[in-house]
Design an enzyme around this catalytic site. Structure first.
Site, short mmCIF file in Angstrom:
data_model
loop_
_atom_site.label_atom_id
_atom_site.label_comp_id
_atom_site.label_asym_id
_atom_site.label_seq_id
_atom_site.Cartn_x
_atom_site.Cartn_y
_atom_site.Cartn_z
N LYS A 18 0.83 -1.17 0.01
CA LYS A 18 0.15 0.06 0.04
C LYS A 18 0.67 1.26 0.11
CE LYS A 18 -4.00 -1.98 2.41
NZ LYS A 18 -4.75 -1.68 3.56
N ARG A 39 -14.86 -7.17 8.94
CA ARG A 39 -16.10 -6.55 8.30
C ARG A 39 -16.73 -7.79 7.38
NH1 ARG A 39 -12.87 -2.34 5.06
NH2 ARG A 39 -11.64 -4.36 5.00
N SER A 50 -10.54 2.69 4.48
CA SER A 50 -9.43 3.88 4.36
C SER A 50 -9.36 4.30 2.66
CB SER A 50 -8.06 3.68 4.95
OG SER A 50 -8.12 3.36 6.28
N1 COA Z 1 -13.79 -0.48 10.13
C1 COA Z 1 -13.58 0.17 8.96
N2 COA Z 1 -12.44 -0.07 8.05
C2 COA Z 1 -11.71 -1.34 8.40
C3 COA Z 1 -12.03 -1.79 9.60
C4 COA Z 1 -12.92 -1.39 10.56
N3 COA Z 1 -13.05 -2.01 11.66
N4 COA Z 1 -10.88 -2.69 9.70
C5 COA Z 1 -10.05 -2.53 8.72
N5 COA Z 1 -10.61 -1.63 7.80
C6 COA Z 1 -10.02 -1.01 6.45
C7 COA Z 1 -8.85 -0.56 6.61
O1 COA Z 1 -9.29 0.94 6.50
C8 COA Z 1 -8.21 -0.90 5.21
O2 COA Z 1 -8.73 -0.23 4.37
P1 COA Z 1 -7.68 0.14 3.16
O3 COA Z 1 -7.47 -1.26 2.65
O4 COA Z 1 -8.50 0.92 2.06
O5 COA Z 1 -6.39 0.81 3.31
C9 COA Z 1 -8.63 -2.11 5.26
O6 COA Z 1 -9.88 -2.28 5.89
C10 COA Z 1 -7.64 -3.23 5.59
O7 COA Z 1 -6.86 -2.80 6.56
P2 COA Z 1 -6.04 -3.11 7.57
O8 COA Z 1 -6.83 -3.37 8.65
O9 COA Z 1 -5.44 -1.86 7.97
O10 COA Z 1 -5.05 -4.08 7.26
P3 COA Z 1 -3.97 -4.09 6.20
O11 COA Z 1 -4.15 -4.88 5.33
O12 COA Z 1 -3.61 -2.80 5.75
O13 COA Z 1 -2.82 -4.53 7.22
C11 COA Z 1 -1.37 -5.91 8.02
C12 COA Z 1 -2.33 -5.79 7.44
C13 COA Z 1 -0.53 -4.39 8.38
C14 COA Z 1 -2.01 -6.10 9.61
C15 COA Z 1 -0.36 -6.96 7.71
O14 COA Z 1 0.07 -6.65 6.63
C16 COA Z 1 0.78 -7.08 8.61
O15 COA Z 1 0.68 -7.67 9.85
N6 COA Z 1 2.06 -6.65 8.30
C17 COA Z 1 3.21 -6.59 9.09
C18 COA Z 1 4.18 -7.48 8.40
C19 COA Z 1 3.76 -9.15 8.42
O16 COA Z 1 4.02 -9.54 9.69
N7 COA Z 1 3.24 -9.85 7.49
C20 COA Z 1 2.76 -11.35 7.47
C21 COA Z 1 1.42 -11.02 7.98
S1 COA Z 1 0.81 -12.77 7.91
#
Ligand code: COA
Length: 176
Positions: free
Chosen positions: A48, A97, A135
């Site tokens: 991202k 969600r 987001s």
């Molecule tokens: N209400 C509204 N929106 C929500 C939400 C909620 N309760 N929960 C999540 N979202 C949305 C976020 O805004 C996000 O939107 P976007 O995709 O438009 O940005 C989307 O849902 C998913 O996002 P998020 O919860 O932030 O997850 P992510 O996919 O961005 O993050 C990590 C994933 C960062 C947790 C994961 O990549 C990680 O753990 N990274 C670290 C490295 C690692 O260990 N990797 C191996 C993982 S197995």
């Protein structure tokens, strides 16, 4: 099978938070009723491209959550499970969600479990009001002049308008 209970119920709530939305806040407020402490962790997701810098995101989250006791904010680049080990936390908190989240969340939870058995992922179901927010969609709507006032905290709304050079007076469609 280990019967040990977690001594300290510290949960890490990881995400990109670009920016934090009311959906995230809802999960945190409900989560803190269950856990002793929640660390809101800005975790790097290399897939991202972020609108806000990590510092900007941390500041927005701190401002938003300043009145909730037991919550702190941190950032981490690297494996999530490594962060948990170094911080002494043993729970990953995630919001679920719509059904479309399920497969991705399942995959991450299983992968994290494969890395270490010392960690459990706990899911809270998102409030139905936030089921279809993300987001990305919030940023898209603001960039095109639409209003997202009811979907993000006030300070975040202000920062979004500034980022996209939008006059607050022209952005008044505040549907709840
Ligand atoms: N209400 C509204 N929106 C929500 C939400 C909620 N309760 N929960 C999540 N979202 C949305 C976020 O805004 C996000 O939107 P976007 O995709 O438009 O940005 C989307 O849902 C998913 O996002 P998020 O919860 O932030 O997850 P992510 O996919 O961005 O993050 C990590 C994933 C960062 C947790 C994961 O990549 C990680 O753990 N990274 C670290 C490295 C690692 O260990 N990797 C191996 C993982 S197995």
């Amino acid at each position: 099978m280990t019967q040990d209970k977690f001594v300290n119920r510290v949960a890490v709530y990881p995400g990109t938070f670009d920016p934090i939305t009311n959906g995230h806040v809802d999960i945190i407020k409900r989560g803190i009723r269950i856990f002793d402490e929640i660390i809101v962790l800005i975790a790097c997701n290399p897939d991202k491209a972020a609108l806000f810098t990590v510092e900007e995101r941390m500041e927005m989250i701190r401002e938003t959550l300043s009145e909730i006791k037991g919550v702190r904010v941190d950032a981490h680049a690297g494996l999530l499970v490594d962060y948990l080990k170094s911080s002494g936390a043993s729970i990953i908190l995630r919001g679920m969600r719509a059904l479309s989240d399920f497969e991705y969340e399942f995959q991450m939870a299983l992968m994290n479990r494969r890395q270490t058995r010392e960690v459990e992922t706990v899911f809270l179901m998102s409030g139905f009001k936030w089921f279809y927010t993300s987001s990305k969609i919030i940023k898209e709507v603001v960039s095109l002049g639409g209003s997202v006032k009811a979907l993000v905290p006030d300070n975040v709304h202000q920062k979004l308008l500034e980022k996209f050079n939008i006059n607050p007076r022209s952005n008044t469609n505040n549907r709840k």
